[in-house]
Design a protein around this motif. Structure first.
Motif, PDB file in Angstrom:
ATOM      1  N   ALA A 145     -11.259 -16.939  -0.155  1.00 13.75           N
ATOM      2  CA  ALA A 145     -12.528 -16.782   0.551  1.00 13.75           C
ATOM      3  C   ALA A 145     -13.517 -16.033  -0.327  1.00 13.75           C
ATOM      4  N   ALA A 146     -14.777 -16.417  -0.228  1.00 12.23           N
ATOM      5  CA  ALA A 146     -15.865 -15.694  -0.882  1.00 12.23           C
ATOM      6  C   ALA A 146     -16.616 -14.914   0.190  1.00 12.23           C
ATOM      7  N   VAL A 147     -16.906 -13.651  -0.108  1.00 12.10           N
ATOM      8  CA  VAL A 147     -17.572 -12.771   0.849  1.00 12.10           C
ATOM      9  C   VAL A 147     -18.766 -12.111   0.160  1.00 12.10           C
ATOM     10  N   VAL A 148     -19.959 -12.335   0.695  1.00  6.47           N
ATOM     11  CA  VAL A 148     -21.168 -11.746   0.127  1.00  6.47           C
ATOM     12  C   VAL A 148     -21.635 -10.592   1.014  1.00  6.47           C
ATOM     13  N   SER A 149     -21.727  -9.416   0.410  1.00  5.13           N
ATOM     14  CA  SER A 149     -22.201  -8.235   1.122  1.00  5.13           C
ATOM     15  C   SER A 149     -23.201  -7.507   0.222  1.00  5.13           C
ATOM     16  N   HIS A 150     -23.298  -6.197   0.361  1.00  2.00           N
ATOM     17  CA  HIS A 150     -24.367  -5.434  -0.278  1.00  2.00           C
ATOM     18  C   HIS A 150     -23.808  -4.253  -1.070  1.00  2.00           C
ATOM     19  N   GLY A 151     -24.636  -3.748  -1.984  1.00  2.00           N
ATOM     20  CA  GLY A 151     -24.188  -2.790  -2.974  1.00  2.00           C
ATOM     21  C   GLY A 151     -23.521  -1.549  -2.449  1.00  2.00           C
ATOM     22  N   PHE A 152     -24.153  -0.840  -1.518  1.00  2.00           N
ATOM     23  CA  PHE A 152     -23.586   0.429  -1.067  1.00  2.00           C
ATOM     24  C   PHE A 152     -22.344   0.207  -0.232  1.00  2.00           C
ATOM     25  N   ALA A 153     -22.383  -0.765   0.669  1.00  2.00           N
ATOM     26  CA  ALA A 153     -21.218  -1.064   1.506  1.00  2.00           C
ATOM     27  C   ALA A 153     -20.028  -1.478   0.652  1.00  2.00           C
ATOM     28  N   LEU A 154     -20.272  -2.303  -0.357  1.00  2.00           N
ATOM     29  CA  LEU A 154     -19.194  -2.727  -1.249  1.00  2.00           C
ATOM     30  C   LEU A 154     -18.673  -1.564  -2.085  1.00  2.00           C
ATOM     31  N   ARG A 155     -19.560  -0.687  -2.501  1.00  2.00           N
ATOM     32  CA  ARG A 155     -19.135   0.463  -3.308  1.00  2.00           C
ATOM     33  C   ARG A 155     -18.166   1.342  -2.526  1.00  2.00           C
ATOM     34  N   LEU A 156     -18.443   1.551  -1.235  1.00  2.00           N
ATOM     35  CA  LEU A 156     -17.544   2.327  -0.394  1.00  2.00           C
ATOM     36  C   LEU A 156     -16.184   1.650  -0.274  1.00  2.00           C
ATOM     37  N   LEU A 157     -16.191   0.341  -0.044  1.00  2.00           N
ATOM     38  CA  LEU A 157     -14.941  -0.403   0.084  1.00  2.00           C
ATOM     39  C   LEU A 157     -14.140  -0.376  -1.214  1.00  2.00           C
ATOM     40  N   LEU A 158     -14.817  -0.600  -2.332  1.00  2.00           N
ATOM     41  CA  LEU A 158     -14.133  -0.615  -3.628  1.00  2.00           C
ATOM     42  C   LEU A 158     -13.596   0.774  -3.994  1.00  2.00           C
ATOM     43  N   ALA A 159     -14.299   1.818  -3.557  1.00  2.00           N
ATOM     44  CA  ALA A 159     -13.791   3.170  -3.777  1.00  2.00           C
ATOM     45  C   ALA A 159     -12.482   3.367  -3.011  1.00  2.00           C
ATOM     46  N   ARG A 160     -12.456   2.931  -1.766  1.00  2.00           N
ATOM     47  CA  ARG A 160     -11.222   3.067  -0.967  1.00  2.00           C
ATOM     48  C   ARG A 160     -10.066   2.316  -1.630  1.00  2.00           C
ATOM     49  N   LEU A 161     -10.343   1.132  -2.146  1.00  2.00           N
ATOM     50  CA  LEU A 161      -9.289   0.341  -2.779  1.00  2.00           C
ATOM     51  C   LEU A 161      -8.768   1.002  -4.054  1.00  2.00           C
ATOM     52  N   GLN A 162      -9.526   1.958  -4.585  1.00  2.00           N
ATOM     53  CA  GLN A 162      -9.069   2.709  -5.757  1.00  2.00           C
ATOM     54  C   GLN A 162      -8.587   4.112  -5.390  1.00  2.00           C
ATOM     55  N   GLY A 163      -8.392   4.333  -4.094  1.00  2.00           N
ATOM     56  CA  GLY A 163      -7.834   5.600  -3.641  1.00  2.00           C
ATOM     57  C   GLY A 163      -8.821   6.729  -3.528  1.00  2.00           C
ATOM     58  N   LEU A 164     -10.122   6.421  -3.547  1.00  2.00           N
ATOM     59  CA  LEU A 164     -11.144   7.464  -3.459  1.00  2.00           C
ATOM     60  C   LEU A 164     -11.690   7.564  -2.043  1.00  2.00           C
ATOM     61  N   PRO A 165     -11.952   8.773  -1.548  1.00  2.00           N
ATOM     62  CA  PRO A 165     -12.590   8.934  -0.238  1.00  2.00           C
ATOM     63  C   PRO A 165     -14.069   8.579  -0.331  1.00  2.00           C
ATOM     64  N   PRO A 166     -14.714   8.336   0.812  1.00  2.00           N
ATOM     65  CA  PRO A 166     -16.136   7.949   0.789  1.00  2.00           C
ATOM     66  C   PRO A 166     -17.025   8.917   0.026  1.00  2.00           C
ATOM     67  N   GLN A 167     -16.772  10.217   0.160  1.00  2.00           N
ATOM     68  CA  GLN A 167     -17.637  11.197  -0.505  1.00  2.00           C
ATOM     69  C   GLN A 167     -17.498  11.176  -2.020  1.00  2.00           C
ATOM     70  N   ALA A 168     -16.497  10.446  -2.525  1.00  2.00           N
ATOM     71  CA  ALA A 168     -16.314  10.333  -3.974  1.00  2.00           C
ATOM     72  C   ALA A 168     -16.745   8.969  -4.509  1.00  2.00           C
ATOM     73  N   ALA A 169     -17.353   8.147  -3.648  1.00  2.00           N
ATOM     74  CA  ALA A 169     -17.759   6.800  -4.076  1.00  2.00           C
ATOM     75  C   ALA A 169     -18.753   6.845  -5.226  1.00  2.00           C
ATOM     76  N   HIS A 170     -19.520   7.933  -5.329  1.00  2.00           N
ATOM     77  CA  HIS A 170     -20.507   8.036  -6.403  1.00  2.00           C
ATOM     78  C   HIS A 170     -19.865   8.075  -7.786  1.00  2.00           C
ATOM     79  N   ARG A 171     -18.558   8.313  -7.844  1.00  2.00           N
ATOM     80  CA  ARG A 171     -17.880   8.312  -9.137  1.00  2.00           C
ATOM     81  C   ARG A 171     -17.774   6.904  -9.725  1.00  2.00           C
ATOM     82  N   LEU A 172     -17.866   5.894  -8.866  1.00  2.00           N
ATOM     83  CA  LEU A 172     -17.803   4.522  -9.349  1.00  2.00           C
ATOM     84  C   LEU A 172     -19.152   4.113  -9.923  1.00  2.00           C
ATOM     85  N   PRO A 173     -19.153   3.273 -10.953  1.00  2.00           N
ATOM     86  CA  PRO A 173     -20.431   2.757 -11.442  1.00  2.00           C
ATOM     87  C   PRO A 173     -21.097   1.904 -10.364  1.00  2.00           C
TER      88      PRO A 173
END
Length: 200
Positions: A145-173
């Motif tokens: 499946a292809a899923v199109v969403s938005h930058g900030f929402a995806l950044r939060l999700l991708l942070a979780r998938l890397q074991g980071l809490p939401p408040q640490a999402a800014h560590r991701l590029p």
């Protein structure tokens, strides 16, 4: 196992104008339309069984690059939207920096402290995004499946998938417009395979 392509929407007019867009809808820029064409070329010939997008226009316009050539129905989901920025929506980022510097700092690097009237919290966004992706994966068990969403929402999700809490999402590029990440889903578990690919 299900493969899910997470795609950041192409550049919108709100982004180009440096507006706190949130869930405010806007069209694509000329650059955004070029990004859509490159996405279509990237996915030409790929196996995609279904296409989902946030119901905001610029996400749907991005998703059509994939579903139209494959004659797939576009499935719109409100829970794939960008974070609601509440009272900030429609304001220029420069104005926010001048009038609310502390809250802007919190938004950029300390989300657990960020508070804006009528805005969603990072946890609310993350919970709805995670639930949406798990539902989509279950609907497409053993498929892609292809899923199109938005930058900030995806950044939060991708942070979780890397074991980071939401408040640490800014560590991701920050992901670029039309960037593609890939996850694999099985039995409710989500695993990140690749992050923010823009080679197309």
């Amino acid at each position: 196992m299900t493969r899910v392509y997470l795609i950041q929407s192409a550049e919108s007019e709100g982004e180009r104008c440096r507006v706190a867009q949130g869930q405010f809808d806007s069209g694509l820029t000329e650059r955004g339309r070029r990004q859509v064409k490159r996405l279509a070329a990237r996915f030409a010939g790929a196996r995609i069984d279904s296409v989902y997008a946030s119901d905001l226009y610029h996400a749907c316009a991005t998703a059509r690059a994939i579903c139209r050539p494959m004659q797939l129905e576009l499935r719109r989901r409100k829970d794939l939207r960008e974070i609601c920025l509440g009272a900030w929506e429609g304001l220029g980022w420069g104005n926010i920096a001048e009038d609310q510097p502390t809250q802007l700092h919190h938004f950029q690097s300390a989300l657990n402290l960020w508070r804006v009237q009528d805005a969603e919290t990072a946890e609310q966004v993350l919970n709805r995004m995670t639930s949406a992706i798990r539902q989509i994966a279950a609907e497409n068990d053993g498929a892609s499946a292809a899923v199109v969403s938005h930058g900030f929402a995806l950044r939060l999700l991708l942070a979780r998938l890397q074991g980071l809490p939401p408040q640490a999402a800014h560590r991701l590029p920050v992901g670029e417009n039309a960037a593609v990440s890939v996850i694999e889903a099985e039995g409710g578990a989500l695993r990140l395979v690749s992050l923010n690919d823009t080679r197309h």
